[in-house]
Scaffold this motif. Structure first.
Motif, short mmCIF file in Angstrom:
data_model
loop_
_atom_site.label_atom_id
_atom_site.label_comp_id
_atom_site.label_asym_id
_atom_site.label_seq_id
_atom_site.Cartn_x
_atom_site.Cartn_y
_atom_site.Cartn_z
N ASP A 54 4.98 -1.08 -2.04
CA ASP A 54 3.58 -1.41 -2.28
C ASP A 54 3.21 -1.25 -3.75
OD1 ASP A 54 3.24 -2.01 0.37
OD2 ASP A 54 2.37 -0.09 0.91
N PRO A 65 -10.14 2.76 1.67
CA PRO A 65 -8.77 3.28 1.76
C PRO A 65 -8.59 4.36 2.81
CG PRO A 65 -9.40 3.02 -0.54
CD PRO A 65 -10.64 2.76 0.29
N VAL A 109 -8.77 2.44 6.33
CA VAL A 109 -7.55 1.67 6.58
C VAL A 109 -6.35 2.60 6.71
CG1 VAL A 109 -6.05 -0.15 5.69
CG2 VAL A 109 -8.52 -0.32 5.38
N GLY A 110 -6.34 3.68 5.92
CA GLY A 110 -5.25 4.64 6.02
C GLY A 110 -5.16 5.24 7.41
N HIS A 135 5.41 6.37 5.61
CA HIS A 135 4.39 5.97 4.65
C HIS A 135 4.82 6.29 3.21
CE1 HIS A 135 2.19 6.34 8.47
NE2 HIS A 135 1.41 5.40 7.99
N THR A 137 -0.16 8.37 3.77
CA THR A 137 -0.83 7.13 4.19
C THR A 137 -2.06 6.86 3.33
OG1 THR A 137 -1.68 5.90 6.08
CG2 THR A 137 -2.31 8.19 5.98
N HIS A 186 5.31 1.86 8.22
CA HIS A 186 4.20 2.66 8.72
C HIS A 186 4.40 3.04 10.19
CE1 HIS A 186 1.07 1.09 5.57
NE2 HIS A 186 2.02 1.83 5.04
N SER A 228 -5.49 -0.60 -2.29
CA SER A 228 -6.92 -0.91 -2.48
C SER A 228 -7.31 -0.90 -3.95
CB SER A 228 -7.77 0.09 -1.70
OG SER A 228 -7.53 -0.01 -0.31
N ASN A 281 -3.65 2.92 9.81
CA ASN A 281 -2.21 2.75 9.59
C ASN A 281 -1.38 3.87 10.22
OD1 ASN A 281 -2.36 0.34 8.20
ND2 ASN A 281 -2.49 1.30 6.20
N ASP A 339 -0.73 5.69 -0.15
CA ASP A 339 -0.24 4.31 -0.07
C ASP A 339 -1.40 3.32 0.00
OD1 ASP A 339 1.86 2.29 0.33
OD2 ASP A 339 1.02 2.13 2.33
N GLN A 340 -2.37 3.59 0.87
CA GLN A 340 -3.50 2.68 0.98
C GLN A 340 -4.37 2.70 -0.26
OE1 GLN A 340 -3.83 0.40 3.40
NE2 GLN A 340 -5.44 -0.40 2.06
#
Length: 423
Positions: A145, A256, A259-260, A138, A13, A133, A21, A263, A16-17
């Motif tokens: 993404d 990140p 937000v991760g 993820h 996660t 997610h 970002s 998620n 990915d974030q």
């Protein structure tokens, strides 16, 4: 104690974030360098508007999807995702009309079509991404993404190097990359129709999971961060506001991680709450522990050497190099905000959205009061202290709500299986 599964989920996660970002940051730099100042200003306005509109899709559709999909039977997941996409398209067309009118009002009718397509395809891809997610896929989300972020970055950079970059082309490039990524992620989710969509039932269920409470929470959270900036601009001028934003950019490099966590926490809590809120919190806080190290390393480095961070970001001759005190204060505010965001994401997962809204309301009011009191005399420092005060108020409120929500016999009573709390 964490397991290899927790470590893998937390790692993917954040990866990915981080990709999303980092790509957003690079695109902003490219556009700032190659577009004219008026066009870049328009781009900033367009995406500020899109971010505001996305508060509605996040609150009314994406958050409920994350909570419901993880506890939905596998054979029904495709139906729920398809229904969510139909509802998203209807909502996005309505929200897109606001964007349409806004662009017409500022005299940029040439951007109406590309901006609408960019918004719609971006929302669809975000919904599919959230679908992955929600079921802890993820790692699978990284492919789409990467296509979305990498594709738009390469297209925009290519146009820039060919000296052919326009704002319209940038929006079309972003839309195309989102569309291709959406196709990939739709294939990964296997969105073949299985049974009736049941749009009314899905909408009612999503509304019951937050509705206006969730939307109000999102709006308050956004407002809390805007208050110091606008209060500073009114009280000390636009140059002071620019300095605040420049310092905030350094602190926001932790986004990140924040937000991760958002998620992965709601669906973790929703899945685990069948054994009660206390068990759901134990399952959730594992991911907090796993992210403490990268968060502490970055925050510690900035607190020790804020001038180096400013130099790396803005250059050796930048007028922003003197913002060391502001950067330190905003990093402290960010650390408190991160802990609170974890609790808020957890409350979304267990269905206690009104409590999340109450936390943000307390923080927003505290920030507003402190901004009025401090900025007139302290300027930039006052705005940073106002944000710290608001973050501290939220943190205290979050601790109280979390204690009550997870207590065996607290304000909510003992949690019943399958429910966030007893009534």
């Amino acid at each position: 104690m964490w397991t290899k599964l927790h470590l893998a989920r937390a790692s993917w996660t954040l990866i990915d974030q981080g990709i999303v970002s980092a790509g957003t940051f690079v695109i902003n730099v490219i556009l700032a360098r190659w577009l004219s100042q008026p066009d870049y200003g328009t781009f900033a306005l367009v995406f500020s508007g899109i971010f505001t509109l996305q508060l509605f899709t996040n609150s009314l559709l994406f958050h409920p999807l994350q909570v419901r999909l993880v506890i939905t039977r596998p054979e029904d997941q495709a139906r729920l995702l398809s229904a969510s996409l139909i509802l998203l398209t209807i909502l996005s067309l309505g929200l897109g009309a606001v964007l349409f009118v806004s662009l017409f009002w500022i005299g940029r009718s040439d951007l109406l079509l590309p901006a609408m397509i960019c918004f719609l395809l971006g929302q669809i891809q975000e919904a599919l991404r959230r679908g992955l997610h929600a079921t802890f896929r993820h790692r699978a989300a990284v492919l789409g993404d990467s296509i979305s972020v990498g594709g738009r970055t390469l297209l925009i950079l290519g146009l820039a190097l060919a000296d052919a970059l326009t704002l319209e082309d940038a929006l079309i490039s972003m839309a195309a990359a989102s569309g291709i990524a959406a196709l990939v992620q739709a294939f990964q989710l296997d969105l073949r129709r299985r049974g009736p969509f049941r749009l009314g039932t899905t909408l009612a269920e999503y509304w019951s999971l937050g509705g206006l409470w969730s939307l109000g929470n999102a709006l308050l959270s956004s407002l809390r961060l805007q208050i110091p900036l606008w209060a500073l601009a009114i009280g000390a001028g636009s140059a002071a506001a620019a300095s605040f934003q420049a310092a905030m950019n350094v602190a926001n490099l932790c986004n990140p991680i924040i937000v991760g966590l958002a998620n992965i926490i709601p669906q973790t809590a929703a899945q685990a709450r069948v054994k009660g809120n206390a068990h759901a919190w134990r399952a959730t806080r594992v991911y907090v522990v796993l992210t403490i190290l990268p968060l502490a390393l970055y925050s510690g480095a900035v607190l020790v050497a804020p001038e180096l961070s400013l130099r790396l970001l803005y250059g050796a001759q930048s007028e922003y190099l003197g913002l060391t005190e502001a950067v330190r204060l905003l990093v402290i505010a960010g650390l408190a905000a991160t802990l609170t965001e974890v609790v808020i994401a957890f409350l979304h997962g267990i269905g206690e959205v009104p409590s999340a809204l109450a936390i943000n309301a307390i923080g927003t009011v505290a920030t507003l009061v402190l901004a009025v009191v401090l900025i007139a005399d302290l300027g930039l420092t006052g705005s940073c202290l106002a944000l710290i005060g608001g973050s501290a108020a939220r943190l205290v409120a979050a601790h109280y709500v979390l204690t009550q929500a997870t207590a065996e016999l607290g304000r909510y009573g003992r949690a019943e299986p399958g429910r966030g709390h007893s009534t």
